[in-house]
Write a protein that holds these residues in place. Structure first.
Motif, PDB file in Angstrom:
ATOM      1  N   PRO A   1      14.955  57.218  54.789  1.00  0.00           N
ATOM      2  CA  PRO A   1      13.919  57.135  54.172  1.00  0.00           C
ATOM      3  C   PRO A   1      13.801  57.373  52.635  1.00  0.00           C
ATOM      4  CG  PRO A   1      13.407  57.505  56.443  1.00  0.00           C
ATOM      5  CD  PRO A   1      15.027  57.415  56.165  1.00  0.00           C
TER       6      PRO A   1
ATOM      7  N   ARG B   1       7.973  55.990  50.364  1.00  0.00           N
ATOM      8  CA  ARG B   1       8.610  56.220  51.440  1.00  0.00           C
ATOM      9  C   ARG B   1       8.095  55.694  52.713  1.00  0.00           C
ATOM     10  NH1 ARG B   1       9.288  56.817  56.187  1.00  0.00           N
ATOM     11  NH2 ARG B   1      10.360  58.784  57.175  1.00  0.00           N
ATOM     12  N   GLN B   2       7.825  54.449  52.525  1.00  0.00           N
ATOM     13  CA  GLN B   2       7.267  53.663  53.659  1.00  0.00           C
ATOM     14  C   GLN B   2       8.399  53.402  54.556  1.00  0.00           C
ATOM     15  OE1 GLN B   2       3.828  53.577  54.647  1.00  0.00           O
ATOM     16  NE2 GLN B   2       3.967  55.118  53.233  1.00  0.00           N
ATOM     17  N   ASN B   3       8.369  52.863  55.808  1.00  0.00           N
ATOM     18  CA  ASN B   3       9.301  52.353  56.686  1.00  0.00           C
ATOM     19  C   ASN B   3       9.786  50.918  55.988  1.00  0.00           C
ATOM     20  OD1 ASN B   3      11.028  51.668  58.697  1.00  0.00           O
ATOM     21  ND2 ASN B   3       9.635  51.758  60.228  1.00  0.00           N
TER      22      ASN B   3
ATOM     23  N   ARG C   1       8.695  47.341  56.861  1.00  0.00           N
ATOM     24  CA  ARG C   1       8.124  47.279  58.197  1.00  0.00           C
ATOM     25  C   ARG C   1       6.734  47.666  58.157  1.00  0.00           C
ATOM     26  NH1 ARG C   1      12.537  46.024  61.704  1.00  0.00           N
ATOM     27  NH2 ARG C   1      14.561  46.243  60.873  1.00  0.00           N
TER      28      ARG C   1
END
Length: 388
Positions: free
Chosen positions: A31, A41-43, A59
């Motif tokens: 991440p 910092r998203q998945n 995602r």
């Protein structure tokens, strides 16, 4: 907020390093690496080809990633059967950060991309990230100022009779109120940290953490940091905390005592400051990291404190400084075996400390940036022991 130009320069440097090593692209999954090269910092997984434009495959949360990402091609993570179509036949060698990639994830991507060779780019990634831009240094200076402001408040609430955990709670409350984010990211396996530590009676307790001071903590499941032991007069109180603001970490330690210190502790503190000052003056490009560690150890030996340097005898940590940034354990490391030269813009927490069983722990820590003139101090607060 991170700028598009900042991210573009990071991508350009990564692509240059990939081409130099003959690697066709980098698949970034961890991440904080994804954040560094994209701004969110998203998945998500970030694909950076050695030539061409990167793609961010999200995602969750796609809507937030589209708001934050500075990668033009930001979209949903494709179905497994569609994923290989993103990679042309010319893509044969793919770089992945093996230092943090779980085997399960490696197997997942290897199955999606059969016939490709996966190679380790952990070193490339960590070296690139170790050199901070002017934008990053400004973020870290702001973090240093905010953390220093919290340290300045300690004399107003440190009292004998309070427990170590009470002191920690008071500090952490103010740090959070100041906007501290609390995420102390670490890359090393099996290391964890809750913001920092405030210790006195239990400061000499050994522990798992790869640092000079561990503290007893609150249980065998949380064996690091403050305990329920009370703070007493004439005992050193070590307060060692990170400040995390806008993602960027600075690291800082100050010493306090209600009463006076034993002469042995005063001498050890003077030695710690001398070591810090020597290392800081020599934080210049081209200086080899391990040479600074060797000199620090030599100065500790000359003061008769070699066995107490960076830990209790037999429990000594093998460094005197570590890189900081988006993670607490970045490159460079001022340690034996780290035979690489410093570079302008690297940021290092210098932390010479001594553990004297029966007397306590004493030392100093500040964050500096490497410059032609030597280390620029980022945590701007007087280094003196505070006597109350």
């Amino acid at each position: 907020m991170l700028t598009k130009m900042e991210v573009e320069q990071r991508i350009i440097r990564l692509q240059h390093a990939l081409r130099t090593k003959g690697i066709d692209g980098a698949l970034l999954i961890y991440p904080i690496d994804v954040y560094y090269f994209s701004g969110t910092r998203q998945n998500a997984t970030l694909w950076v080809p050695a030539e061409g434009n990167p793609r961010l495959l999200v995602r969750k949360s796609l809507s937030r990633a589209k708001e934050e990402s500075l990668i033009e091609a930001t979209g949903p993570f494709p179905a497994s059967k569609e994923f290989p179509n993103l990679f042309g036949e010319e893509i044969r060698t793919i770089g992945i950060t093996f230092d943090v990639l779980p085997v399960q994830q490696y197997n997942y991507y290897a199955k999606l991309l059969p016939g490709r060779e996966f190679v380790d780019i952990a070193g490339i990634n960590r070296e690139l990230r170790s050199v901070k831009s002017a934008w990053e240094l400004d973020r870290m200076r702001a973090s240093g100022a905010a953390l220093s402001a919290v340290f300045e408040q300690v004399p107003g609430f440190l009292k004998t009779g309070m427990r170590e955990v009470d002191l920690a709670a008071e500090f952490e409350y103010r740090l959070r109120k100041a906007g501290g984010e609390g995420y102390v990211r670490m890359r090393a396996f099996n290391q964890e940290l809750f913001q920092g530590l405030a210790v006195s009676a239990t400061a000499c307790h050994p522990g798992f953490f790869d640092g000079p001071v561990t503290g007893r903590g609150l249980s065998a499941a949380s064996p690091h940091g403050a305990s329920t032991e009370e703070i007493v007069t004439n005992a050193p109180v070590l307060v060692d905390y990170t400040g995390v603001f806008d993602g960027y970490i600075v690291d800082m330690t100050r010493m306090f005592v209600v009463g006076t210190l034993a002469p042995e502790l005063e001498q050890a503190f003077a030695t710690a400051r001398a070591i810090q000052d020597y290392v800081a003056i020599n934080l210049k490009p081209g200086v080899v990291c391990e040479e600074l560690f060797f000199k620090a150890a030599e100065m500790a030996d000359a003061a008769g404190l070699g066995q107490n340097f960076m830990g209790a005898p037999g429990e000594n940590a093998k460094f005197v400084g570590h890189g900081v940034g988006l993670e607490l354990d970045e490159f460079p490391v001022l340690a034996q075996g780290f035979k690489v030269p410093l570079q302008i813009g690297q940021t290092v927490a210098i932390e010479p400390k001594f553990v004297l069983p029966g007397l306590g722990v004493i030392g100093i820590e500040n964050t500096f940036s490497v410059s032609e003139q030597g280390g620029e101090k980022i945590t701007l607060l007087a280094d003196d022991v505070v006597y109350l």
